[in-house]
Design an enzyme around this catalytic site. Structure first.
Site, PDB file in Angstrom:
ATOM      1  N   SER A   1       0.794  -1.320  -0.080  1.00 17.34           N
ATOM      2  CA  SER A   1      -0.019   0.100   0.125  1.00 17.34           C
ATOM      3  C   SER A   1       0.773   1.292  -0.042  1.00 17.34           C
ATOM      4  O   SER A   1       0.650   2.350  -0.885  1.00 17.34           O
ATOM      5  CB  SER A   1      -1.000  -0.148   1.110  1.00 17.34           C
ATOM      6  OG  SER A   1      -1.867  -1.067   1.392  1.00 17.34           O
TER       7      SER A   1
ATOM      8  N   ASP B   1      -8.725  -6.442   4.719  1.00 16.32           N
ATOM      9  CA  ASP B   1      -7.918  -7.445   4.108  1.00 16.32           C
ATOM     10  C   ASP B   1      -7.593  -8.530   5.054  1.00 16.32           C
ATOM     11  O   ASP B   1      -6.952  -9.662   4.799  1.00 16.32           O
ATOM     12  CB  ASP B   1      -6.638  -6.698   3.619  1.00 16.32           C
ATOM     13  CG  ASP B   1      -6.767  -6.026   2.266  1.00 16.32           C
ATOM     14  OD1 ASP B   1      -7.749  -6.332   1.554  1.00 16.32           O
ATOM     15  OD2 ASP B   1      -6.029  -5.259   2.052  1.00 16.32           O
TER      16      ASP B   1
ATOM     17  N   LYS C   1       1.377 -12.003  -5.598  1.00 12.25           N
ATOM     18  CA  LYS C   1       0.894 -10.647  -5.873  1.00 12.25           C
ATOM     19  C   LYS C   1       1.077  -9.465  -4.812  1.00 12.25           C
ATOM     20  O   LYS C   1       1.377  -8.491  -5.126  1.00 12.25           O
ATOM     21  CB  LYS C   1      -0.582 -10.795  -5.710  1.00 12.25           C
ATOM     22  CG  LYS C   1      -1.520  -9.488  -5.968  1.00 12.25           C
ATOM     23  CD  LYS C   1      -3.037  -9.820  -5.882  1.00 12.25           C
ATOM     24  CE  LYS C   1      -3.781  -8.586  -5.840  1.00 12.25           C
ATOM     25  NZ  LYS C   1      -3.638  -7.760  -7.067  1.00 12.25           N
TER      26      LYS C   1
END
Length: 422
Positions: free
Chosen positions: A26, A298, A399
């Site tokens: 992030s 998340d 990812k």
């Protein structure tokens, strides 16, 4: 496919195992966008090497007229849509089949209201997109904040480059507000611009970014959740997670208090910054847990699996954004948990998950990941209870956490080694 491990017996081990977490995806993605907007080639230290960040980095380097495939990188798709809308040139942004189902209309409509020219190349409201970059003036806009905070962050980061700046009025229930706060903090600290937040209004004047020094990226608190989970399921053990601080701007750092109710004690350590985890036997673990994950969506996969495997009944709310993630995580968690014998339920709005202890016959211990990194990492610790567990498509973890399986295998080996030292 992962190897099987023997079920771990109860043991006592005073040694501590160190785990190296990836850099925050992030923070890395936001830093790349702000650096790109500033035009200053500042050094970003400890930049994430995950797939999503690599794709964003490559797209930022593409020339005008390029078609770029962002795969499943949702953050990159949203941030780059705003970035390219206010930069000269024509670019096309594509993604995976799932990406072409994920909504982006709210962001596109907001940018169009500022004068951007963006075309849908497939299903209206979803990628792929063709973006005709131009100078945007800014002004005032109202944006729904009930679907994704990334729309808001994308607009915030381009705001200082607009000739009139930008006032963003957030409409509806704000989801993942901690990520909006992270963006604001990074823009002030790294970009040197003014971000005024008052209630549901964010005002950012036109101010050149003044990035001038190297910026270190802290470790990823979202990735930390899988090792909290692993230790919660294990009978004993001690972990140290490096690169995590109490003062983190990441909203997922708030998970520490929640894990205490599932048997994990945490202690922050300085020089270098890290957090020590251990089983807290003196703390009365709750058999029922209720929590609102609106600001930490998340973390849901890790908490769901941990609660089921520790027989902790739960009701988790604030999950409305999970249906538009890399997969519909509400449906995926219900389906895959049932394979291990746990019957989860949701409400009509699909914004909750609950387990009241109801069990069903176990089926094949093979977990489908739906090309979703968090599904793979969240179910991995279940191998402590289901030695024949198989995780399909394990490489999907790249990812966000390319070295997940190495760190996970080392952690499980450490736990298993205590069989020799009971």
């Amino acid at each position: 496919m992962r190897k099987s491990l023997k079920r771990l017996p109860t043991f006592k081990n005073t040694e501590t195992h160190g785990i190296t977490l990836p850099s925050s995806k992030s923070l890395s993605n936001r830093l790349l966008i702000v650096r790109g907007l500033s035009g200053i080639p500042v050094r970003i230290e400890n930049l994430s090497d995950c797939d999503d960040t690599r794709r964003l980095q490559q797209a930022l380097a593409t020339p005008d007229g390029t078609r770029f495939d962002l795969g499943d990188a949702g953050t990159a798709m949203r941030f780059l849509t705003a970035f390219f809308a206010c930069r000269p040139g024509i670019r096309e942004l594509y993604g995976s089949p799932r990406m072409h189902e994920r909504p982006i209309r709210i962001l596109v409509d907001a940018l169009r209201s500022l004068g951007a020219r963006i075309e849908y190349l497939g299903t209206p409201g979803c990628p792929p997109l063709r973006i005709y970059g131009t100078q945007l003036t800014g002004g005032e806009i109202t944006v729904s904040a009930s679907v994704s905070s990334q729309y808001v962050s994308a607009l915030m980061m381009i705001a200082p480059t607009l000739s009139q700046g930008l006032a963003i009025h957030l409409e509806g229930a704000v989801v993942s507000r901690s990520y909006i706060d992270m963006t604001a903090t990074l823009m002030r600290d790294f970009g040197g611009v003014s971000v005024e937040q008052e209630g549901n209004t964010i005002r950012i004047p036109a101010t050149p970014y003044a990035v001038s020094a190297a910026y270190p990226v802290e470790a990823d608190w979202s990735a930390a959740s899988y090792f909290f989970e692993l230790l919660a399921i294990a009978p004993e053990g001690n972990f140290e997670l490096t690169g995590l601080s109490r003062s983190s701007t990441q909203g997922d750092s708030r998970q520490v208090k929640l894990w205490k109710h599932i048997g994990i004690s945490s202690k922050y350590l300085p020089h270098p910054e890290r957090i020590s985890l251990s089983k807290c036997h003196l703390y009365k673990r709750k058999k029922y847990k209720e929590a609102d994950f609106t600001d930490m969506p998340d973390l849901i996969p890790a908490f769901v699996v941990a609660c089921c495997l520790t027989d902790t009944h739960f009701l988790f709310t604030g999950l409305q954004t999970l249906i538009i993630k890399e997969c519909d995580r509400i449906e995926a968690l219900i389906t895959e948990s049932a394979r291990l014998g746990y019957v989860l339920t949701t409400d009509e709005s699909h914004s909750t998950l609950a387990w009241d202890g109801t069990r069903c016959p176990e089926s094949e211990h093979r977990i489908r990941t739906y090309n979703d990194h968090r599904m793979a990492m969240a179910f991995a610790p279940a191998i402590l209870r289901y030695p024949d567990l198989v995780i399909e498509n394990p490489t999907v973890v790249t990812k966000s956490f390319p070295r997940f399986w190495e760190e996970f295998d080392h952690a499980v080996t450490y736990l298993a080694s205590s069989q020799k030292n009971p």
